[in-house]
Write a protein that holds these residues in place. Structure first.
Motif, PDB file in Angstrom:
ATOM      1  N   GLN A 173     -17.411 -14.592  45.276  1.00 27.04           N
ATOM      2  CA  GLN A 173     -17.621 -16.403  44.850  1.00 27.04           C
ATOM      3  C   GLN A 173     -17.124 -15.921  46.831  1.00 27.04           C
ATOM      4  OE1 GLN A 173     -13.210 -17.308  43.837  1.00 27.04           O
ATOM      5  NE2 GLN A 173     -12.521 -14.826  44.195  1.00 27.04           N
ATOM      6  N   ARG A 174     -17.311 -17.209  47.768  1.00 26.60           N
ATOM      7  CA  ARG A 174     -17.052 -17.400  48.987  1.00 26.60           C
ATOM      8  C   ARG A 174     -16.768 -18.578  48.995  1.00 26.60           C
ATOM      9  NH1 ARG A 174     -19.671 -20.802  52.630  1.00 26.60           N
ATOM     10  NH2 ARG A 174     -21.745 -21.431  50.560  1.00 26.60           N
ATOM     11  N   THR A 175     -15.892 -19.061  49.947  1.00 22.71           N
ATOM     12  CA  THR A 175     -13.955 -19.585  49.760  1.00 22.71           C
ATOM     13  C   THR A 175     -14.568 -20.566  51.363  1.00 22.71           C
ATOM     14  OG1 THR A 175     -12.562 -18.248  49.480  1.00 22.71           O
ATOM     15  CG2 THR A 175     -11.717 -20.116  50.927  1.00 22.71           C
ATOM     16  N   LYS A 176     -14.551 -22.365  50.663  1.00 25.44           N
ATOM     17  CA  LYS A 176     -15.209 -22.987  51.907  1.00 25.44           C
ATOM     18  C   LYS A 176     -14.057 -23.945  51.179  1.00 25.44           C
ATOM     19  CE  LYS A 176     -18.599 -25.971  52.924  1.00 25.44           C
ATOM     20  NZ  LYS A 176     -18.474 -26.045  54.407  1.00 25.44           N
ATOM     21  N   TYR A 177     -13.509 -24.784  53.201  1.00 24.49           N
ATOM     22  CA  TYR A 177     -12.609 -24.979  52.744  1.00 24.49           C
ATOM     23  C   TYR A 177     -12.959 -26.640  53.238  1.00 24.49           C
ATOM     24  CZ  TYR A 177      -8.804 -21.243  53.359  1.00 24.49           C
ATOM     25  OH  TYR A 177      -8.144 -21.039  53.473  1.00 24.49           O
ATOM     26  N   THR A 178     -12.190 -27.654  52.263  1.00 22.97           N
ATOM     27  CA  THR A 178     -13.308 -28.887  52.495  1.00 22.97           C
ATOM     28  C   THR A 178     -11.960 -30.241  52.257  1.00 22.97           C
ATOM     29  OG1 THR A 178     -12.850 -29.016  50.137  1.00 22.97           O
ATOM     30  CG2 THR A 178     -14.794 -27.807  50.475  1.00 22.97           C
ATOM     31  N   VAL A 179     -12.353 -31.486  52.507  1.00 21.54           N
ATOM     32  CA  VAL A 179     -11.198 -32.178  52.743  1.00 21.54           C
ATOM     33  C   VAL A 179     -11.164 -33.542  51.439  1.00 21.54           C
ATOM     34  CG1 VAL A 179     -10.347 -34.551  54.139  1.00 21.54           C
ATOM     35  CG2 VAL A 179     -10.954 -32.791  55.141  1.00 21.54           C
ATOM     36  N   HIS A 180     -10.231 -33.520  50.818  1.00 22.96           N
ATOM     37  CA  HIS A 180     -10.199 -34.534  49.678  1.00 22.96           C
ATOM     38  C   HIS A 180      -8.875 -34.754  49.337  1.00 22.96           C
ATOM     39  CE1 HIS A 180     -11.027 -35.647  45.721  1.00 22.96           C
ATOM     40  NE2 HIS A 180      -9.515 -35.036  45.134  1.00 22.96           N
ATOM     41  N   ASP A 181      -9.064 -36.743  49.146  1.00 22.16           N
ATOM     42  CA  ASP A 181      -7.957 -36.810  49.118  1.00 22.16           C
ATOM     43  C   ASP A 181      -7.345 -37.371  50.723  1.00 22.16           C
ATOM     44  OD1 ASP A 181      -8.529 -38.300  47.310  1.00 22.16           O
ATOM     45  OD2 ASP A 181      -7.274 -36.845  46.204  1.00 22.16           O
ATOM     46  N   GLY A 182      -7.856 -37.098  51.585  1.00 20.22           N
ATOM     47  CA  GLY A 182      -7.293 -36.322  53.193  1.00 20.22           C
ATOM     48  C   GLY A 182      -6.208 -35.348  53.156  1.00 20.22           C
ATOM     49  N   ARG A 183      -6.552 -34.540  52.422  1.00 19.96           N
ATOM     50  CA  ARG A 183      -6.169 -33.105  52.386  1.00 19.96           C
ATOM     51  C   ARG A 183      -7.095 -32.225  51.934  1.00 19.96           C
ATOM     52  NH1 ARG A 183      -1.167 -33.032  48.878  1.00 19.96           N
ATOM     53  NH2 ARG A 183      -0.121 -34.871  49.658  1.00 19.96           N
ATOM     54  N   VAL A 184      -6.644 -31.152  53.395  1.00 17.15           N
ATOM     55  CA  VAL A 184      -7.594 -29.986  53.351  1.00 17.15           C
ATOM     56  C   VAL A 184      -7.947 -29.575  51.531  1.00 17.15           C
ATOM     57  CG1 VAL A 184      -7.972 -27.401  53.930  1.00 17.15           C
ATOM     58  CG2 VAL A 184      -7.425 -29.648  56.049  1.00 17.15           C
ATOM     59  N   ALA A 185      -8.456 -28.939  51.434  1.00 20.02           N
ATOM     60  CA  ALA A 185      -8.727 -28.480  49.573  1.00 20.02           C
ATOM     61  C   ALA A 185      -9.618 -27.206  49.513  1.00 20.02           C
ATOM     62  CB  ALA A 185      -9.001 -29.654  48.753  1.00 20.02           C
ATOM     63  N   LYS A 186      -9.083 -25.476  48.972  1.00 16.66           N
ATOM     64  CA  LYS A 186      -9.744 -24.695  49.686  1.00 16.66           C
ATOM     65  C   LYS A 186     -10.264 -24.837  47.846  1.00 16.66           C
ATOM     66  CE  LYS A 186      -8.580 -21.466  48.136  1.00 16.66           C
ATOM     67  NZ  LYS A 186      -6.646 -19.114  48.287  1.00 16.66           N
ATOM     68  N   ILE A 187     -11.733 -24.230  48.298  1.00 17.90           N
ATOM     69  CA  ILE A 187     -12.627 -24.548  46.864  1.00 17.90           C
ATOM     70  C   ILE A 187     -13.633 -22.733  47.074  1.00 17.90           C
ATOM     71  CG2 ILE A 187     -13.081 -26.531  47.037  1.00 17.90           C
ATOM     72  CD1 ILE A 187     -15.824 -26.358  47.648  1.00 17.90           C
TER      73      ILE A 187
END
Length: 210
Positions: A173-187
């Motif tokens: 698994q590769r961790t990536k940080y995205t923006v969701h609803d104005g917040r940083v989210a980790k997927i």
């Protein structure tokens, strides 16, 4: 929107064959609401409660793949796990990536290298989902060009691959940080590869033709 809430998954342990402790949540888990189409079965694991498949859903990104008990998947799709159908394009893509990786390996000292590959493509080409040893003949039927296993100069001297070659399908698994609803989210994004382990040796024109 995630299809199903996921807990912590030790991907490395799963694909090294280590036992996985299942949570009580898995025992009472119900089928997903609505109707979802299976694009492909990525891999499978065996728990005390039975077999689960990691499902890539049609129309959803791979990070929303979910582990599903076998009773949630039609028998016809489960049977396709061991003999999946792949396109000529998928076969050619793996052939190209494998050739480039082997040719690069001949110029380095490393013993291991990885080739991007959907695990269903690996199963379709090699008829296994486990680590395996491959001879030259077994690899050549993957549409590799005749020069894929050696690299020589104008004098007919160079380096070649020693056989057999070890091939292991891997999922990490590769961790990536995205923006969701104005917040940083980790997927966590599943990454599928085949890890090859191959030794090399010096070779001459006579050795290649022998």
């Amino acid at each position: 929107m995630n299809l199903r809430t996921r807990g912590n998954t030790n991907w490395k342990r799963i694909h090294e064959g280590s036992p996985i402790q299942s949570s009580p949540r898995l025992r009472s888990r119900s089928a997903l609401p609505g109707l979802f189409q299976v694009e492909r079965l990525i891999t499978r694991r065996r728990l005390k409660e039975g077999t689960e498949y990691l499902v890539k859903w049609q129309g959803y990104p791979i990070e929303q793949s979910t582990w599903e008990p076998d009773q949630h998947i039609p028998a016809s799709i489960r049977r396709s796990y061991d003999q999946p159908e792949i396109s000529d394009c998928q076969r050619e893509t793996f052939s190209r990536d494998a050739r480039q990786s082997f040719q690069s390996r001949l110029k380095t000292r490393g013993l291991k290298f990885s080739v991007p590959c959907h695990l269903n493509v690996f199963r379709a080409l090699l008829r296994t989902d486990r680590e395996t040893l491959l001879g030259r003949e077994e690899l050549e039927h993957l549409c590799l060009p005749p020069y894929w296993w050696y690299n020589i100069d104008k004098h007919g001297e160079g380096t070649c691959v020693e056989f057999p070659v070890r091939a292991k399908p891997c999922l990490r698994q590769r961790t990536k940080y995205t923006v969701h609803d104005g917040r940083v989210a980790k997927i966590s994004i599943p990454v599928e590869t085949v890890v090859f382990q191959a030794r090399t040796r010096a070779c001459t024109l006579d050795m290649i033709h022998s």
